[in-house]
Design a protein around this motif. Structure first.
Motif, PDB file in Angstrom:
ATOM      1  N   ILE A 247      50.084  39.242  53.778  1.00  0.00           N
ATOM      2  CA  ILE A 247      49.008  40.169  53.423  1.00  0.00           C
ATOM      3  C   ILE A 247      49.594  41.518  53.003  1.00  0.00           C
ATOM      4  CG2 ILE A 247      47.065  41.502  54.323  1.00  0.00           C
ATOM      5  CD1 ILE A 247      46.290  38.647  53.856  1.00  0.00           C
ATOM      6  N   ILE A 248      50.557  42.001  53.756  1.00  0.00           N
ATOM      7  CA  ILE A 248      51.170  43.301  53.436  1.00  0.00           C
ATOM      8  C   ILE A 248      51.890  43.232  52.098  1.00  0.00           C
ATOM      9  CG2 ILE A 248      52.948  44.946  54.139  1.00  0.00           C
ATOM     10  CD1 ILE A 248      52.202  44.192  57.074  1.00  0.00           C
ATOM     11  N   TYR A 249      52.626  42.150  51.862  1.00  0.00           N
ATOM     12  CA  TYR A 249      53.361  42.016  50.601  1.00  0.00           C
ATOM     13  C   TYR A 249      52.391  42.009  49.418  1.00  0.00           C
ATOM     14  CZ  TYR A 249      56.774  40.382  47.195  1.00  0.00           C
ATOM     15  OH  TYR A 249      57.591  40.280  46.091  1.00  0.00           O
ATOM     16  N   ALA A 250      51.321  41.225  49.523  1.00  0.00           N
ATOM     17  CA  ALA A 250      50.343  41.173  48.438  1.00  0.00           C
ATOM     18  C   ALA A 250      49.660  42.523  48.250  1.00  0.00           C
ATOM     19  CB  ALA A 250      49.309  40.086  48.717  1.00  0.00           C
ATOM     20  N   SER A 251      49.393  43.229  49.342  1.00  0.00           N
ATOM     21  CA  SER A 251      48.776  44.553  49.241  1.00  0.00           C
ATOM     22  C   SER A 251      49.686  45.523  48.508  1.00  0.00           C
ATOM     23  CB  SER A 251      48.440  45.089  50.640  1.00  0.00           C
ATOM     24  OG  SER A 251      47.521  44.250  51.313  1.00  0.00           O
ATOM     25  N   GLU A 252      50.977  45.451  48.786  1.00  0.00           N
ATOM     26  CA  GLU A 252      51.931  46.315  48.085  1.00  0.00           C
ATOM     27  C   GLU A 252      51.986  45.973  46.603  1.00  0.00           C
ATOM     28  OE1 GLU A 252      55.604  45.823  50.175  1.00  0.00           O
ATOM     29  OE2 GLU A 252      55.038  47.204  51.792  1.00  0.00           O
ATOM     30  N   GLN A 253      51.913  44.683  46.286  1.00  0.00           N
ATOM     31  CA  GLN A 253      51.842  44.290  44.881  1.00  0.00           C
ATOM     32  C   GLN A 253      50.627  44.918  44.208  1.00  0.00           C
ATOM     33  OE1 GLN A 253      52.433  39.733  45.180  1.00  0.00           O
ATOM     34  NE2 GLN A 253      53.102  40.255  43.094  1.00  0.00           N
ATOM     35  N   LEU A 254      49.486  44.854  44.876  1.00  0.00           N
ATOM     36  CA  LEU A 254      48.246  45.367  44.301  1.00  0.00           C
ATOM     37  C   LEU A 254      48.311  46.875  44.081  1.00  0.00           C
ATOM     38  CD1 LEU A 254      45.603  43.333  46.338  1.00  0.00           C
ATOM     39  CD2 LEU A 254      46.353  42.933  43.991  1.00  0.00           C
ATOM     40  N   VAL A 255      48.804  47.613  45.054  1.00  0.00           N
ATOM     41  CA  VAL A 255      48.912  49.064  44.912  1.00  0.00           C
ATOM     42  C   VAL A 255      49.794  49.418  43.721  1.00  0.00           C
ATOM     43  CG1 VAL A 255      49.795  51.169  45.978  1.00  0.00           C
ATOM     44  CG2 VAL A 255      48.453  49.560  47.336  1.00  0.00           C
ATOM     45  N   ASP A 256      50.907  48.725  43.595  1.00  0.00           N
ATOM     46  CA  ASP A 256      51.821  48.980  42.479  1.00  0.00           C
ATOM     47  C   ASP A 256      51.154  48.648  41.146  1.00  0.00           C
ATOM     48  OD1 ASP A 256      54.469  49.607  41.397  1.00  0.00           O
ATOM     49  OD2 ASP A 256      54.611  47.470  40.976  1.00  0.00           O
ATOM     50  N   LEU A 257      50.497  47.505  41.061  1.00  0.00           N
ATOM     51  CA  LEU A 257      49.827  47.103  39.824  1.00  0.00           C
ATOM     52  C   LEU A 257      48.734  48.101  39.446  1.00  0.00           C
ATOM     53  CD1 LEU A 257      49.529  43.305  40.618  1.00  0.00           C
ATOM     54  CD2 LEU A 257      50.751  44.230  38.642  1.00  0.00           C
ATOM     55  N   LEU A 258      47.936  48.475  40.412  1.00  0.00           N
ATOM     56  CA  LEU A 258      46.850  49.413  40.143  1.00  0.00           C
ATOM     57  C   LEU A 258      47.384  50.760  39.686  1.00  0.00           C
ATOM     58  CD1 LEU A 258      44.585  48.486  43.181  1.00  0.00           C
ATOM     59  CD2 LEU A 258      44.027  48.102  40.771  1.00  0.00           C
ATOM     60  N   SER A 259      48.511  51.154  40.223  1.00  0.00           N
ATOM     61  CA  SER A 259      49.090  52.448  39.874  1.00  0.00           C
ATOM     62  C   SER A 259      49.673  52.474  38.473  1.00  0.00           C
ATOM     63  CB  SER A 259      50.166  52.835  40.894  1.00  0.00           C
ATOM     64  OG  SER A 259      49.614  52.924  42.194  1.00  0.00           O
ATOM     65  N   GLY A 261      48.033  51.062  35.881  1.00  0.00           N
ATOM     66  CA  GLY A 261      46.946  50.926  34.932  1.00  0.00           C
ATOM     67  C   GLY A 261      46.597  49.512  34.542  1.00  0.00           C
ATOM     68  N   VAL A 262      46.762  48.554  35.450  1.00  0.00           N
ATOM     69  CA  VAL A 262      46.420  47.167  35.151  1.00  0.00           C
ATOM     70  C   VAL A 262      44.926  47.059  34.827  1.00  0.00           C
ATOM     71  CG1 VAL A 262      45.897  46.479  37.535  1.00  0.00           C
ATOM     72  CG2 VAL A 262      46.825  44.800  35.935  1.00  0.00           C
ATOM     73  N   ASP A 263      44.601  46.163  33.895  1.00  0.00           N
ATOM     74  CA  ASP A 263      43.198  46.008  33.484  1.00  0.00           C
ATOM     75  C   ASP A 263      42.333  45.434  34.591  1.00  0.00           C
ATOM     76  OD1 ASP A 263      43.635  46.903  30.820  1.00  0.00           O
ATOM     77  OD2 ASP A 263      44.431  44.926  30.296  1.00  0.00           O
ATOM     78  N   GLY A 264      42.906  44.549  35.387  1.00  0.00           N
ATOM     79  CA  GLY A 264      42.139  43.935  36.460  1.00  0.00           C
ATOM     80  C   GLY A 264      43.054  43.218  37.419  1.00  0.00           C
ATOM     81  N   ILE A 265      42.537  42.934  38.608  1.00  0.00           N
ATOM     82  CA  ILE A 265      43.272  42.130  39.585  1.00  0.00           C
ATOM     83  C   ILE A 265      42.370  40.957  39.981  1.00  0.00           C
ATOM     84  CG2 ILE A 265      44.843  43.875  40.474  1.00  0.00           C
ATOM     85  CD1 ILE A 265      42.895  44.426  42.726  1.00  0.00           C
ATOM     86  N   HIS A 266      42.982  39.787  40.004  1.00  0.00           N
ATOM     87  CA  HIS A 266      42.273  38.541  40.275  1.00  0.00           C
ATOM     88  C   HIS A 266      42.925  37.913  41.499  1.00  0.00           C
ATOM     89  CE1 HIS A 266      39.719  35.160  39.206  1.00  0.00           C
ATOM     90  NE2 HIS A 266      40.748  34.329  39.275  1.00  0.00           N
ATOM     91  N   LEU A 267      42.186  37.793  42.581  1.00  0.00           N
ATOM     92  CA  LEU A 267      42.754  37.341  43.844  1.00  0.00           C
ATOM     93  C   LEU A 267      42.480  35.861  44.066  1.00  0.00           C
ATOM     94  CD1 LEU A 267      41.829  40.351  46.157  1.00  0.00           C
ATOM     95  CD2 LEU A 267      43.926  39.973  44.836  1.00  0.00           C
ATOM     96  N   TYR A 268      43.577  35.096  44.168  1.00  0.00           N
ATOM     97  CA  TYR A 268      43.492  33.678  44.520  1.00  0.00           C
ATOM     98  C   TYR A 268      43.476  33.597  46.042  1.00  0.00           C
ATOM     99  CZ  TYR A 268      45.085  33.034  39.674  1.00  0.00           C
ATOM    100  OH  TYR A 268      45.202  33.063  38.312  1.00  0.00           O
ATOM    101  N   VAL A 269      42.291  33.579  46.617  1.00  0.00           N
ATOM    102  CA  VAL A 269      42.175  33.721  48.069  1.00  0.00           C
ATOM    103  C   VAL A 269      41.934  32.395  48.788  1.00  0.00           C
ATOM    104  CG1 VAL A 269      41.474  36.133  47.994  1.00  0.00           C
ATOM    105  CG2 VAL A 269      39.731  34.342  47.836  1.00  0.00           C
ATOM    106  N   MET A 270      41.997  31.272  48.065  1.00  0.00           N
ATOM    107  CA  MET A 270      41.969  29.942  48.671  1.00  0.00           C
ATOM    108  C   MET A 270      40.752  29.740  49.579  1.00  0.00           C
ATOM    109  SD  MET A 270      44.648  28.743  47.242  1.00  0.00           S
ATOM    110  CE  MET A 270      44.896  27.174  48.068  1.00  0.00           C
TER     111      MET A 270
END
Length: 293
Positions: A247-259, A261-270
């Motif tokens: 969870i922490i690793y994915a959260s860090e990925q998201l923060v970096d991507l958002l920072s 200017g990514v157009d969107g984030i799509h979460l494969y949450v199973m």
């Protein structure tokens, strides 16, 4: 509001992916998942093409229609074409239109074992995209692969194929999962250099157990950065620690991507809404700041 319009009005776009139950599975569990995900205010929820069988498109349709009618959240219905005729997909299109489904993720799908690779109505996802655009009025998403499709002869060939898919009418792109953001950034630069200017949504899957990561890597060919390998090695025999680290690793990925200017984030949450909630909670203030700027 179709997904193309959402991208035009709001960025970054937040979306989740869910999947129908296996044959004879419990649809109620899926509806409970959707109920929990709806509380997180996603811009759309995608529904994979259901379990194998003649009723798979009906299952996807039922769930996609439920999302839209019950929660007024846009849905993205996956559709594979590898073993379908034009009559087959026309019948599915009719059902989608009757249910007011506006968005399709057009995919080739996996080739059935022993199936001929030619003489099919749709050889590739791009053929389906083109057919949709020629005959209907759906907004169409397409898959893309930051590290190249596992079947592609080379990454260059895969980028050429992506250029073709966008020329055939794709309105936005959703990436396969990846664990190294630098791979995505390299891919995005190359895509933009090819004058592909449609939105690119980054697909992220939090890894919660060792079997999951081994299966995902085998299916997708995604590479694992050293940082990720160290986490796996350290906590592989401690399920709860590995879950939390994932969870922490994915959260860090998201923060970096958002920072960046990514157009969107799509979460494969199973189909695990509690995982989606943890991730969204971890980046909620980042999302708010970006959307208010």
């Amino acid at each position: 509001m179709d997904i193309k319009t959402i991208f035009n009005k709001k960025k970054p776009v937040l979306s989740f992916e869910i999947f129908p139950p296996k044959r004879d599975g419990d649809l109620n569990s899926v509806y409970k998942t959707i109920d929990a995900l709806a509380m997180l205010d996603p811009d759309y929820i995608s529904v994979t093409y259901g379990a194998a069988g003649s009723e798979r498109s009906n299952t996807t349709l039922d769930i996609a229609a439920f999302i839209r009618k019950q929660y007024q959240i846009e849905s993205l219905a996956h559709l594979t074409c590898v073993s379908s005729s034009k009559d087959d997909v026309d019948r599915i299109f009719d059902k989608f239109e009757a249910a007011e489904i506006e968005n399709i993720l057009a995919l080739r799908g996996d080739l059935p074992e022993g199936m001929a690779t030619n003489n099919r109505a749709f050889q590739y996802a791009g053929d389906l995209i083109q057919y949709i655009k020629e005959t209907r009025n759906f907004t169409v998403g397409a898959a893309c692969y930051p590290e190249g499709h596992i079947e592609a002869k080379s990454r260059t060939v895969d980028l050429i194929n992506l250029k073709q898919k966008t020329a055939q009418g794709a309105d936005f792109l959703v990436t396969q999962l990846f664990f190294d953001n630098e791979k995505f950034y390299d891919f995005r630069r190359e895509v933009r250099a090819l004058d592909i200017d449609i939105p690119i949504t980054a697909g992220i899957m939090p890894v919660l157990n060792k079997n999951q990561i081994e299966r995902m890597v085998a299916l997708s060919g995604a590479s694992l950065p050293d940082k990720f390998k160290r986490i796996m090695s350290k906590y592989e025999f401690n399920p709860q620690a590995l879950h939390d680290a994932g969870i922490i690793y994915a959260s860090e990925q998201l923060v970096d991507l958002l920072s960046t200017g990514v157009d969107g984030i799509h979460l494969y949450v199973m189909n695990k809404p509690e995982v989606a909630k943890q991730l969204v909670d971890n980046v909620s203030n980042v999302l708010k700041a970006l959307r208010s700027s």
